[in-house]
Design a protein around this motif. Structure first.
Motif, PDB file in Angstrom:
ATOM      1  N   LEU A  73       0.967  -1.178   0.123  1.00 33.01           N
ATOM      2  CA  LEU A  73       0.075   0.193   0.059  1.00 33.01           C
ATOM      3  C   LEU A  73       0.920   1.300  -0.125  1.00 33.01           C
ATOM      4  CD1 LEU A  73      -2.729  -1.063   2.604  1.00 33.01           C
ATOM      5  CD2 LEU A  73      -2.789  -1.282   0.048  1.00 33.01           C
ATOM      6  N   SER A 103      -3.665   4.293  -2.220  1.00 32.79           N
ATOM      7  CA  SER A 103      -2.477   3.984  -1.861  1.00 32.79           C
ATOM      8  C   SER A 103      -1.621   5.082  -1.406  1.00 32.79           C
ATOM      9  CB  SER A 103      -1.671   3.329  -2.938  1.00 32.79           C
ATOM     10  OG  SER A 103      -1.507   4.272  -4.030  1.00 32.79           O
ATOM     11  N   GLU A 108       1.799   3.346  -7.447  1.00 36.90           N
ATOM     12  CA  GLU A 108       0.750   2.343  -7.583  1.00 36.90           C
ATOM     13  C   GLU A 108       1.064   1.359  -8.781  1.00 36.90           C
ATOM     14  OE1 GLU A 108      -2.405   4.500  -9.303  1.00 36.90           O
ATOM     15  OE2 GLU A 108      -1.442   5.052 -11.189  1.00 36.90           O
ATOM     16  N   GLN A 146      -3.054  -5.039  -4.257  1.00 35.98           N
ATOM     17  CA  GLN A 146      -2.447  -4.290  -3.284  1.00 35.98           C
ATOM     18  C   GLN A 146      -2.647  -2.691  -3.139  1.00 35.98           C
ATOM     19  OE1 GLN A 146       1.596  -5.248  -4.097  1.00 35.98           O
ATOM     20  NE2 GLN A 146       1.501  -6.949  -2.333  1.00 35.98           N
ATOM     21  N   ALA A 147      -4.020  -2.360  -2.822  1.00 37.77           N
ATOM     22  CA  ALA A 147      -4.585  -1.115  -2.763  1.00 37.77           C
ATOM     23  C   ALA A 147      -5.848  -1.075  -1.853  1.00 37.77           C
ATOM     24  CB  ALA A 147      -4.909  -0.490  -4.311  1.00 37.77           C
ATOM     25  N   TRP A 203      -9.138   4.032  -5.982  1.00 36.00           N
ATOM     26  CA  TRP A 203      -8.095   3.026  -5.571  1.00 36.00           C
ATOM     27  C   TRP A 203      -7.123   3.659  -5.081  1.00 36.00           C
ATOM     28  CZ3 TRP A 203      -7.332  -2.155  -8.129  1.00 36.00           C
ATOM     29  CH2 TRP A 203      -8.583  -2.453  -8.956  1.00 36.00           C
TER      30      TRP A 203
END
Length: 207
Positions: free
Chosen positions: A82, A202, A86, A162-163, A200
């Motif tokens: 995170l 991060s 991205e 992974q976000a 989304w």
């Protein structure tokens, strides 16, 4: 009884000695009182210093624990991917896998350029704790059989990337079977058209 000059002369030294004893006694009492007062002041000062030192020690322990917690959260976020740039290519691949596994009939989506999250998501602002929360907004249309397919798709997507994915808005409409937008075989299966806007999110480290 009368005292003459000779008697007074004989009492001179006893009186002087008595006076001296009184002076010494008074001085001793005064010294004892002063010493007691000084000891009490010293004790209070020592107690105050002890309390202050204990307070500093407690604050140091709290700061140490807070630092450990922050490091733990940082490592956890980093291990989840995170923090940092991205991974949009990975996201696109994950969307394809979930679409296939969920047997989504029709899916269209488009990502917008990445930007700091706005006040609607984080009222306190995008920056904090040495990080900036960044978001890539995605507009998505998909045709599903029922609402559960949409919820399952979003759940699987969150687990696959992974976000942090936050649904900003979603609308669901029933499909007109005579609309002619997709082949009849697919239209018979798809009952609903869902349109969603997803964020989304991060984290980027501030430099």
């Amino acid at each position: 009884m009368k005292l003459d000059a000779a008697d007074f002369k004989r009492l001179t030294w006893p009186i002087a000695l008595f006076s001296a004893c009184l002076s010494i006694g008074a001085g001793a009492l005064g010294g004892a009182w002063y010493l007691q007062k000084k000891l009490a002041t010293t004790h209070r000062t020592a107690q105050a210093a002890r309390v202050e030192m204990q307070g500093k020690l407690n604050r140091a322990r709290e700061e140490e624990q807070e630092l450990r917690d922050k490091i733990g959260r940082y490592l956890a976020l980093r291990s989840q991917g995170l923090i940092g740039a991205e991974k949009r290519l990975d996201w696109i691949e994950a969307i394809g896998r979930v679409k296939t596994l969920r047997r989504i009939i029709h899916l269209e989506y488009e990502f917008q350029p990445q930007r700091p999250v706005d006040a609607a998501i984080l009222p306190s602002g995008a920056s904090g704790g040495g990080f900036t929360a960044m978001s890539s907004q995605m507009h998505m249309k998909l045709r599903v059989l029922h609402e559960g397919d949409l919820l399952g798709f979003l759940d699987d997507l969150r687990a696959a990337v992974q976000a942090t994915i936050q649904a900003r808005s979603c609308s669901i409409d029933r499909i007109d079977p005579n609309g002619g937008e997709v082949p009849a075989s697919q239209t018979n299966r798809a009952q609903l058209l869902a349109e969603c806007t997803l964020e989304w999110i991060s984290l980027q480290e501030q430099k």
